[in-house]
Design a protein around this motif. Structure first.
Motif, mmCIF file in Angstrom:
data_model
loop_
_atom_site.group_PDB
_atom_site.id
_atom_site.type_symbol
_atom_site.label_atom_id
_atom_site.label_comp_id
_atom_site.label_asym_id
_atom_site.label_seq_id
_atom_site.Cartn_x
_atom_site.Cartn_y
_atom_site.Cartn_z
ATOM 1 N N ALA A 198 -6.513 -0.159 -9.515
ATOM 2 C CA ALA A 198 -6.959 -0.782 -8.581
ATOM 3 C C ALA A 198 -5.422 0.200 -7.812
ATOM 4 C CB ALA A 198 -6.048 -2.037 -7.832
ATOM 5 N N THR A 199 -5.480 0.045 -6.028
ATOM 6 C CA THR A 199 -4.800 0.652 -4.686
ATOM 7 C C THR A 199 -4.313 -0.305 -3.733
ATOM 8 O OG1 THR A 199 -6.111 3.142 -5.013
ATOM 9 C CG2 THR A 199 -5.272 2.608 -2.664
ATOM 10 N N LEU A 200 -3.216 0.252 -3.638
ATOM 11 C CA LEU A 200 -2.311 -1.034 -3.082
ATOM 12 C C LEU A 200 -1.801 0.051 -1.304
ATOM 13 C CD1 LEU A 200 -0.724 -3.263 -2.139
ATOM 14 C CD2 LEU A 200 1.293 -1.972 -3.805
ATOM 15 N N ALA A 201 -2.022 -0.372 -0.239
ATOM 16 C CA ALA A 201 -1.860 0.175 1.199
ATOM 17 C C ALA A 201 -0.794 -0.517 1.492
ATOM 18 C CB ALA A 201 -3.036 0.460 1.786
ATOM 19 N N TYR A 202 0.007 0.116 2.354
ATOM 20 C CA TYR A 202 1.523 -0.252 2.652
ATOM 21 C C TYR A 202 1.801 -0.242 3.920
ATOM 22 C CZ TYR A 202 6.816 -1.713 4.099
ATOM 23 O OH TYR A 202 7.412 -2.285 4.395
ATOM 24 N N ASP A 203 1.686 -0.957 4.831
ATOM 25 C CA ASP A 203 1.921 -0.540 6.022
ATOM 26 C C ASP A 203 2.762 -1.456 6.802
ATOM 27 O OD1 ASP A 203 1.848 0.390 9.224
ATOM 28 O OD2 ASP A 203 -0.158 0.328 9.088
ATOM 29 N N PRO A 204 4.340 -0.679 6.993
ATOM 30 C CA PRO A 204 5.380 -1.548 7.412
ATOM 31 C C PRO A 204 5.306 -1.907 8.572
ATOM 32 C CG PRO A 204 5.177 1.163 7.454
ATOM 33 C CD PRO A 204 4.584 0.722 6.889
ATOM 34 N N GLU A 205 4.170 -1.669 9.322
ATOM 35 C CA GLU A 205 4.513 -2.625 10.729
ATOM 36 C C GLU A 205 4.931 -3.887 10.232
ATOM 37 O OE1 GLU A 205 2.164 -2.743 15.081
ATOM 38 O OE2 GLU A 205 1.795 -0.847 14.045
ATOM 39 N N ILE A 206 5.370 -4.232 10.923
ATOM 40 C CA ILE A 206 5.756 -5.826 11.412
ATOM 41 C C ILE A 206 4.277 -6.455 11.372
ATOM 42 C CG2 ILE A 206 6.632 -8.348 11.933
ATOM 43 C CD1 ILE A 206 9.319 -5.967 11.071
ATOM 44 N N ALA A 207 3.618 -7.160 11.105
ATOM 45 C CA ALA A 207 2.696 -7.902 11.061
ATOM 46 C C ALA A 207 1.954 -9.576 10.802
ATOM 47 C CB ALA A 207 1.038 -7.026 10.782
ATOM 48 N N PHE A 208 3.194 -10.723 10.703
ATOM 49 C CA PHE A 208 3.246 -11.039 9.445
ATOM 50 C C PHE A 208 4.684 -12.406 9.645
ATOM 51 C CE2 PHE A 208 2.733 -13.941 6.223
ATOM 52 C CZ PHE A 208 1.913 -14.455 5.813
#
Length: 296
Positions: free
Chosen positions: A204-214
């Motif tokens: 599987a592929t994991l993508a991490y976007d560091p912009e705070i959204a949670f």
């Protein structure tokens, strides 16, 4: 795409209502919310949704209490969109959550798991930075500035087994991917890590976007804290890390196997928690914590 958000509910109704409102407050309206009530004994919860008057929100109540794991599975079964999020009933989406996730999917169309940036809050909703979360953010999460980090297969597995820096309720999954996997029996405390590792072992592929959204709510008296004191969490981790090392060995992923066998961050976590366990833990908890720190 219409984005599926699910909330498996058992807990504080007031925090649930805040979670629902956080979904309704999305800047991008392309979402659908389903709340699955696991027979929480408060009839006012159903009244809240009956008076909500929002066609995008569906409330349903199980005929009997099935437990959190089965309620997770029901969320996956009900998903109709290409992607889904299983939001904790005490956590919050920030108004940009759907925007950030959709932007990440557009940039990494083959991503199976998307992790947006997370801010930790305490039980009162105030920003909080416990040691565990400082380690996750500063030491374990990929450091790519504002760029999206992409990890696949062995890289994803090694990163997560070094130290699980993800926040399960904040993740978005490709629906067809998560349906291929299930929680492993025998690892009740870290079943989320075990499932994510199975995805990684399957490529599987994991993508991490560091912009705070949670906003992830960490309670001082959480269930995970109690499992530290009685020794269940550390015993669970040792069993799983041994299994992960064997699975990595079968695939020839030497770096993942070595990281799982050493479990350095896991043992350092045990050392950091040891004073608390010595003060408040059971005898079994103290023995488990010592074994976790000292054994390899």
């Amino acid at each position: 795409m219409t984005f599926d958000v699910f909330i498996p509910f058992w807990g504080d109704p007031g925090l649930l209502y805040d979670a629902v409102r956080s979904v309704q407050a999305q800047n991008d309206p392309d979402w659908r919310l389903t709340v699955i009530d696991d027979c929480y004994p408060d009839v006012s919860v159903a009244d809240f949704f009956q008076n909500l008057d929002d066609a995008r929100v569906t409330y349903t109540r199980n005929t009997e209490n099935v437990g959190i794991t089965e309620n997770f599975r029901e969320c996956v079964r009900r998903a109709e969109a290409t992607h889904l999020t299983i939001l904790g009933c005490d956590d919050l989406l920030r108004p940009n959550y759907v925007e950030v996730v959709k932007r990440t999917i557009a940039a990494v169309p083959h991503a199976d798991v998307i992790q947006p940036g997370v801010q930790v809050i305490d039980e009162h909703g105030a920003p909080s930075q416990p040691l565990t979360d400082r380690v996750k953010h500063d030491l374990l999460a990929p450091r790519r500035g504002t760029d999206i980090a992409v990890l696949r297969g062995p890289e994803m597995a090694t990163s997560l087994i070094r130290g699980n820096w993800l926040y399960w309720p904040s993740l978005t999954f490709r629906t067809e991917t998560i349906r291929r996997f299930d929680f492993r029996d025998g690892f009740p405390v870290i079943q989320d890590l075990a499932l994510l590792m199975d995805m990684a072992f399957a490529g599987a592929t994991l993508a991490y976007d560091p912009e705070i959204a949670f906003s992830y709510r960490r309670h001082s008296e959480s269930a995970s804290q109690k499992t530290l004191l009685d020794g269940e969490r550390f015993a669970d981790e040792r069993r799983y890390y041994a299994l992960a090392a064997r699975l990595a060995d079968d695939l020839g992923w030497r770096r993942t196997r070595r990281t799982a066998r050493l479990r350095i961050v896991s043992r350092l976590h045990g050392a950091a928690e040891l004073p608390t366990v010595l003060r408040k833990g059971t005898r079994a908890g103290i023995r488990s914590a010592l074994a976790h720190v000292l054994s390899i």
